[in-house]
Design a protein around this motif. Structure first.
Motif, short mmCIF file in Angstrom:
data_model
loop_
_atom_site.label_atom_id
_atom_site.label_comp_id
_atom_site.label_asym_id
_atom_site.label_seq_id
_atom_site.Cartn_x
_atom_site.Cartn_y
_atom_site.Cartn_z
N THR A 1 -6.82 -42.71 -19.20
CA THR A 1 -6.30 -43.07 -17.84
C THR A 1 -4.87 -42.44 -18.02
OG1 THR A 1 -7.58 -45.00 -17.43
CG2 THR A 1 -5.60 -44.79 -16.14
N GLU A 2 -3.97 -43.06 -18.79
CA GLU A 2 -2.63 -42.26 -19.09
C GLU A 2 -2.54 -40.91 -18.98
OE1 GLU A 2 -0.84 -44.52 -21.87
OE2 GLU A 2 -0.99 -46.48 -21.29
N LEU B 1 -12.04 -44.76 -13.30
CA LEU B 1 -11.78 -45.51 -14.70
C LEU B 1 -11.24 -46.80 -14.01
CD1 LEU B 1 -10.17 -43.09 -17.30
CD2 LEU B 1 -12.29 -44.00 -17.08
N GLN B 2 -10.53 -46.92 -12.95
CA GLN B 2 -10.02 -48.00 -12.74
C GLN B 2 -11.09 -49.10 -12.23
OE1 GLN B 2 -7.72 -47.54 -9.23
NE2 GLN B 2 -5.61 -47.50 -10.07
N ALA C 1 -14.38 -38.62 -17.53
CA ALA C 1 -13.08 -38.71 -17.32
C ALA C 1 -12.30 -38.22 -18.68
CB ALA C 1 -12.43 -40.11 -17.04
N LEU D 1 -1.88 -42.06 -10.11
CA LEU D 1 -2.77 -41.50 -8.90
C LEU D 1 -2.01 -41.13 -7.87
CD1 LEU D 1 -5.06 -44.70 -9.23
CD2 LEU D 1 -5.58 -42.39 -9.63
N THR E 1 -7.33 -37.15 -10.15
CA THR E 1 -7.26 -38.41 -9.54
C THR E 1 -8.78 -39.05 -9.53
OG1 THR E 1 -5.41 -37.44 -8.16
CG2 THR E 1 -6.69 -39.35 -7.55
N ALA F 1 -9.44 -40.76 -12.37
CA ALA F 1 -8.58 -41.95 -12.80
C ALA F 1 -9.05 -43.27 -11.99
CB ALA F 1 -6.99 -41.69 -12.62
N GLN G 1 -7.62 -46.81 -21.50
CA GLN G 1 -6.41 -46.61 -21.06
C GLN G 1 -5.68 -45.27 -21.44
OE1 GLN G 1 -5.19 -48.98 -18.59
NE2 GLN G 1 -3.29 -47.54 -18.66
#
Length: 93
Positions: A83-84, A52-53, A13, A89, A46, A49, A80
């Motif tokens: 992710t940002e 990572l969730q 990621a 998403l 996507t 992300a 985080q």
């Protein structure tokens, strides 16, 4: 998600996020691929992300394996940030 898979998901990621123009995620040249990565499709952003969730959700081996809570908090903060950088998403693909 166990530690090995989680670590690979975070690394992948971060690589994806580093290809986004203007991204704050920078990969150390000693740790990254030998050749620059091309711009990657939004669908891959996507997927990264979503991975990572899963890494950050309760019960993940990546969340429970920390001995030092300060290190755990720093790691969560860095994940985080990745992710940002990947963006929301719910955007069009």
């Amino acid at each position: 998600m166990d530690g090995g898979d989680g670590a690979e998901a975070v690394a992948a990621a971060a690589l994806v996020a580093s290809t986004i123009p203007g991204s704050a995620i920078v990969i150390d040249p000693d740790d990254g691929p030998r050749e620059p990565l091309p711009q990657l499709p939004l669908a891959l952003h996507t997927s990264a992300a979503l991975a990572l969730q899963r890494v950050l959700q309760d019960g993940s081996g990546m969340l429970t394996g920390w001995v030092d809570s300060t290190d755990a908090a720093q790691w969560r903060h860095e994940v985080q940030q990745i992710t940002e950088a990947l963006g929301p998403l719910d955007r069009e693909q």
